[in-house]
Design a protein around this motif. Sequence first.
Motif, PDB file in Angstrom:
ATOM      1  N   THR A  34      36.338  82.457 -14.585  1.00  0.00           N
ATOM      2  CA  THR A  34      36.609  83.304 -15.757  1.00  0.00           C
ATOM      3  C   THR A  34      35.458  83.270 -16.766  1.00  0.00           C
ATOM      4  O   THR A  34      35.126  84.282 -17.372  1.00  0.00           O
ATOM      5  N   THR A  35      34.802  82.088 -16.901  1.00  0.00           N
ATOM      6  CA  THR A  35      33.697  81.977 -17.860  1.00  0.00           C
ATOM      7  C   THR A  35      32.383  82.433 -17.228  1.00  0.00           C
ATOM      8  O   THR A  35      31.439  82.756 -17.935  1.00  0.00           O
ATOM      9  N   GLY A  36      32.325  82.429 -15.880  1.00  0.00           N
ATOM     10  CA  GLY A  36      31.083  82.821 -15.216  1.00  0.00           C
ATOM     11  C   GLY A  36      30.036  81.727 -15.249  1.00  0.00           C
ATOM     12  O   GLY A  36      28.911  81.927 -14.830  1.00  0.00           O
ATOM     13  N   VAL A  37      30.388  80.546 -15.739  1.00  0.00           N
ATOM     14  CA  VAL A  37      29.444  79.428 -15.821  1.00  0.00           C
ATOM     15  C   VAL A  37      29.584  78.561 -14.558  1.00  0.00           C
ATOM     16  O   VAL A  37      30.696  78.144 -14.226  1.00  0.00           O
ATOM     17  N   TYR A  38      28.472  78.326 -13.853  1.00  0.00           N
ATOM     18  CA  TYR A  38      28.519  77.513 -12.647  1.00  0.00           C
ATOM     19  C   TYR A  38      28.314  76.052 -13.004  1.00  0.00           C
ATOM     20  O   TYR A  38      27.244  75.681 -13.445  1.00  0.00           O
ATOM     21  N   VAL A  39      29.320  75.263 -12.856  1.00  0.00           N
ATOM     22  CA  VAL A  39      29.223  73.838 -13.171  1.00  0.00           C
ATOM     23  C   VAL A  39      29.325  73.052 -11.864  1.00  0.00           C
ATOM     24  O   VAL A  39      30.392  72.989 -11.273  1.00  0.00           O
ATOM     25  N   PRO A  40      28.182  72.488 -11.384  1.00  0.00           N
ATOM     26  CA  PRO A  40      28.282  71.679 -10.162  1.00  0.00           C
ATOM     27  C   PRO A  40      29.167  70.468 -10.437  1.00  0.00           C
ATOM     28  O   PRO A  40      28.997  69.820 -11.468  1.00  0.00           O
ATOM     29  N   TYR A  41      30.114  70.196  -9.524  1.00  0.00           N
ATOM     30  CA  TYR A  41      30.962  69.019  -9.732  1.00  0.00           C
ATOM     31  C   TYR A  41      31.211  68.345  -8.386  1.00  0.00           C
ATOM     32  O   TYR A  41      31.184  69.000  -7.339  1.00  0.00           O
ATOM     33  N   PRO A  42      31.403  67.022  -8.401  1.00  0.00           N
ATOM     34  CA  PRO A  42      31.588  66.301  -7.137  1.00  0.00           C
ATOM     35  C   PRO A  42      32.960  66.577  -6.525  1.00  0.00           C
ATOM     36  O   PRO A  42      33.952  66.659  -7.239  1.00  0.00           O
ATOM     37  N   VAL A  43      32.966  66.735  -5.185  1.00  0.00           N
ATOM     38  CA  VAL A  43      34.218  66.959  -4.472  1.00  0.00           C
ATOM     39  C   VAL A  43      34.323  65.903  -3.372  1.00  0.00           C
ATOM     40  O   VAL A  43      33.355  65.619  -2.683  1.00  0.00           O
ATOM     41  N   ASP A  44      35.505  65.309  -3.252  1.00  0.00           N
ATOM     42  CA  ASP A  44      35.745  64.292  -2.244  1.00  0.00           C
ATOM     43  C   ASP A  44      36.314  64.977  -0.992  1.00  0.00           C
ATOM     44  O   ASP A  44      37.389  65.576  -1.048  1.00  0.00           O
ATOM     45  N   ILE A  45      35.561  64.915   0.108  1.00  0.00           N
ATOM     46  CA  ILE A  45      36.075  65.502   1.349  1.00  0.00           C
ATOM     47  C   ILE A  45      36.213  64.431   2.433  1.00  0.00           C
ATOM     48  O   ILE A  45      35.608  63.361   2.348  1.00  0.00           O
ATOM     49  N   GLU A  46      37.028  64.725   3.441  1.00  0.00           N
ATOM     50  CA  GLU A  46      37.233  63.793   4.534  1.00  0.00           C
ATOM     51  C   GLU A  46      36.389  64.270   5.731  1.00  0.00           C
ATOM     52  O   GLU A  46      36.444  65.433   6.101  1.00  0.00           O
ATOM     53  N   VAL A  47      35.580  63.386   6.300  1.00  0.00           N
ATOM     54  CA  VAL A  47      34.758  63.745   7.454  1.00  0.00           C
ATOM     55  C   VAL A  47      35.052  62.789   8.614  1.00  0.00           C
ATOM     56  O   VAL A  47      35.740  61.789   8.436  1.00  0.00           O
ATOM     57  N   GLY A  48      34.490  63.108   9.784  1.00  0.00           N
ATOM     58  CA  GLY A  48      34.655  62.234  10.945  1.00  0.00           C
ATOM     59  C   GLY A  48      35.970  62.473  11.652  1.00  0.00           C
ATOM     60  O   GLY A  48      36.553  63.555  11.573  1.00  0.00           O
ATOM     61  N   GLY A  49      36.420  61.456  12.360  1.00  0.00           N
ATOM     62  CA  GLY A  49      37.630  61.576  13.160  1.00  0.00           C
ATOM     63  C   GLY A  49      37.293  61.819  14.624  1.00  0.00           C
ATOM     64  O   GLY A  49      36.208  62.313  14.950  1.00  0.00           O
ATOM     65  N   ALA A  50      38.179  61.444  15.491  1.00  0.00           N
ATOM     66  CA  ALA A  50      37.957  61.655  16.925  1.00  0.00           C
ATOM     67  C   ALA A  50      39.297  61.626  17.639  1.00  0.00           C
ATOM     68  O   ALA A  50      40.257  61.006  17.167  1.00  0.00           O
ATOM     69  N   THR A  51      39.351  62.336  18.759  1.00  0.00           N
ATOM     70  CA  THR A  51      40.526  62.297  19.631  1.00  0.00           C
ATOM     71  C   THR A  51      40.019  61.835  20.987  1.00  0.00           C
ATOM     72  O   THR A  51      39.088  62.423  21.536  1.00  0.00           O
ATOM     73  N   ILE A  52      40.596  60.751  21.489  1.00  0.00           N
ATOM     74  CA  ILE A  52      40.054  60.108  22.690  1.00  0.00           C
ATOM     75  C   ILE A  52      41.128  59.961  23.771  1.00  0.00           C
ATOM     76  O   ILE A  52      42.235  59.493  23.491  1.00  0.00           O
ATOM     77  N   PHE A  53      40.783  60.383  24.970  1.00  0.00           N
ATOM     78  CA  PHE A  53      41.660  60.205  26.129  1.00  0.00           C
ATOM     79  C   PHE A  53      40.980  59.244  27.098  1.00  0.00           C
ATOM     80  O   PHE A  53      39.794  59.405  27.401  1.00  0.00           O
ATOM     81  N   VAL A  54      41.725  58.268  27.592  1.00  0.00           N
ATOM     82  CA  VAL A  54      41.205  57.397  28.648  1.00  0.00           C
ATOM     83  C   VAL A  54      41.969  57.737  29.932  1.00  0.00           C
ATOM     84  O   VAL A  54      43.205  57.675  29.952  1.00  0.00           O
ATOM     85  N   LEU A  55      41.228  58.139  30.956  1.00  0.00           N
ATOM     86  CA  LEU A  55      41.850  58.523  32.230  1.00  0.00           C
ATOM     87  C   LEU A  55      41.466  57.529  33.315  1.00  0.00           C
ATOM     88  O   LEU A  55      40.367  56.980  33.311  1.00  0.00           O
ATOM     89  N   ASP A  56      42.387  57.333  34.226  1.00  0.00           N
ATOM     90  CA  ASP A  56      42.114  56.473  35.367  1.00  0.00           C
ATOM     91  C   ASP A  56      41.302  57.258  36.401  1.00  0.00           C
ATOM     92  O   ASP A  56      41.565  58.438  36.613  1.00  0.00           O
ATOM     93  N   VAL A  57      40.332  56.608  37.003  1.00  0.00           N
ATOM     94  CA  VAL A  57      39.488  57.269  38.000  1.00  0.00           C
ATOM     95  C   VAL A  57      39.826  56.731  39.387  1.00  0.00           C
ATOM     96  O   VAL A  57      39.778  55.533  39.624  1.00  0.00           O
ATOM     97  N   ASP A  58      40.210  57.641  40.284  1.00  0.00           N
ATOM     98  CA  ASP A  58      40.535  57.302  41.679  1.00  0.00           C
ATOM     99  C   ASP A  58      39.322  56.762  42.402  1.00  0.00           C
ATOM    100  O   ASP A  58      39.401  55.825  43.178  1.00  0.00           O
ATOM    101  N   ASN A  59      38.221  57.449  42.181  1.00  0.00           N
ATOM    102  CA  ASN A  59      37.031  57.205  42.975  1.00  0.00           C
ATOM    103  C   ASN A  59      35.823  57.626  42.149  1.00  0.00           C
ATOM    104  O   ASN A  59      35.833  58.692  41.535  1.00  0.00           O
ATOM    105  N   PHE A  60      34.800  56.765  42.125  1.00  0.00           N
ATOM    106  CA  PHE A  60      33.592  57.048  41.360  1.00  0.00           C
ATOM    107  C   PHE A  60      32.404  56.967  42.306  1.00  0.00           C
ATOM    108  O   PHE A  60      32.261  55.967  43.024  1.00  0.00           O
ATOM    109  N   ILE A  61      31.592  58.009  42.330  1.00  0.00           N
ATOM    110  CA  ILE A  61      30.434  58.011  43.229  1.00  0.00           C
ATOM    111  C   ILE A  61      29.172  58.359  42.449  1.00  0.00           C
ATOM    112  O   ILE A  61      29.156  59.313  41.667  1.00  0.00           O
ATOM    113  N   LYS A  62      28.147  57.575  42.665  1.00  0.00           N
ATOM    114  CA  LYS A  62      26.849  57.861  42.042  1.00  0.00           C
ATOM    115  C   LYS A  62      25.850  57.998  43.184  1.00  0.00           C
ATOM    116  O   LYS A  62      25.716  57.088  44.001  1.00  0.00           O
ATOM    117  N   ILE A  63      25.213  59.174  43.273  1.00  0.00           N
ATOM    118  CA  ILE A  63      24.256  59.371  44.372  1.00  0.00           C
ATOM    119  C   ILE A  63      22.854  59.615  43.830  1.00  0.00           C
ATOM    120  O   ILE A  63      22.671  59.922  42.676  1.00  0.00           O
TER     121      ILE A  63
END
Lengths: 109, 109, 109
Positions: free
Chosen positions: C80-109
């Motif tokens: 409403t005032t048109g004045v830009y006032v930089p101000y600090p904002v607290d945001i949440e970053v990061g996070g992960a979703t992890i699945f662990v699966l069993d492996v029947d057979n593993f081959i490295k060639i």
Amino acid sequence: MKLIIAIVNDEDAIDVIDLLNEKGYRVTKLATTGGFLKSGNTTLMIGIEADKVDTVLGIIEETCKTRHQVVTNPSPLSTTTGVYVPYPVDIEVGGATIFVLDVDNFIKI
Amino acid sequence: MKLIIAIVNDEDAIDVIDLLNEKGYRVTKLATTGGFLKSGNTTLMIGIEADKVDTVLGIIEETCKTRHQVVTNPSPLSTTTGVYVPYPVDIEVGGATIFVLDVDNFIKI
Amino acid sequence: MKLIIAIVNDEDAIDVIDLLNEKGYRVTKLATTGGFLKSGNTTLMIGIEADKVDTVLGIIEETCKTRHQVVTNPSPLSTTTGVYVPYPVDIEVGGATIFVLDVDNFIKI
Ligand code: NI
Ligand code: NI
Ligand code: NI
């Protein structure tokens, strides 16, 4: 039913997909980068009956096996003389990392 | 906990992701190409409780089911006359290939 | 043998891959979009011995944990005032979703 996840070299991907398709196996290709192999790689997903796992693994191993390749390196043999002498270099190409996972339930609609 | 890996047609991907999100299921989308389905396809990963598998499969099946679509083909009916006659063509669209995998351990941080 | 599928924030992906590589674990990176996490995310695949799962999960959790970050927001506090006032904002970053699966057979060639 099993799910094969195979991480292969980019340069072997087309050959192994073609060969698997010819034999009637369908392959889903995921774009991947880095990690298991030095150069760019591609992740393939193949869903198959348990009794076909060995056949598919055989095709992947045959096509993607680590092998030696001689390339002619255009870099200078000696930087002190400033003379560029192309000479053959033996490099290792190919390779694959393969996981076989058990599938609880497989649906095709 | 189960992990659903669903390979769906590109054209159905947005619809099925929207619908799953609306119902509270989170979907991870992987860029994929070729293989299980003729046209471009997308791989979706959905981690869910075992008792929700049937609900999620129902949503995917309903949205991605193979169906017929009539398109008007602008190609010439006969190349010998050189006359281009647009005519309707019945094509098959949709379809999905779905794997349900058992999850050893699920962590959300 | 186990297969860890970890969906992490794009901004954490490089750090966690570097750290895992330094410790000798190889990581395959898949390009992914949306879903489990609000911003862009990356899917990592790590194949390891069962007795290393906890170590790898510890590295991922430490690097990708959800944390608060204060950013200075350049948007106007009041339009409403048109004045830009930089101000600090607290945001949440990061996070992960992890699945662990069993492996029947593993081959490295
Ligand atoms: Ni060798
Ligand atoms: Ni039909
Ligand atoms: Ni918090």
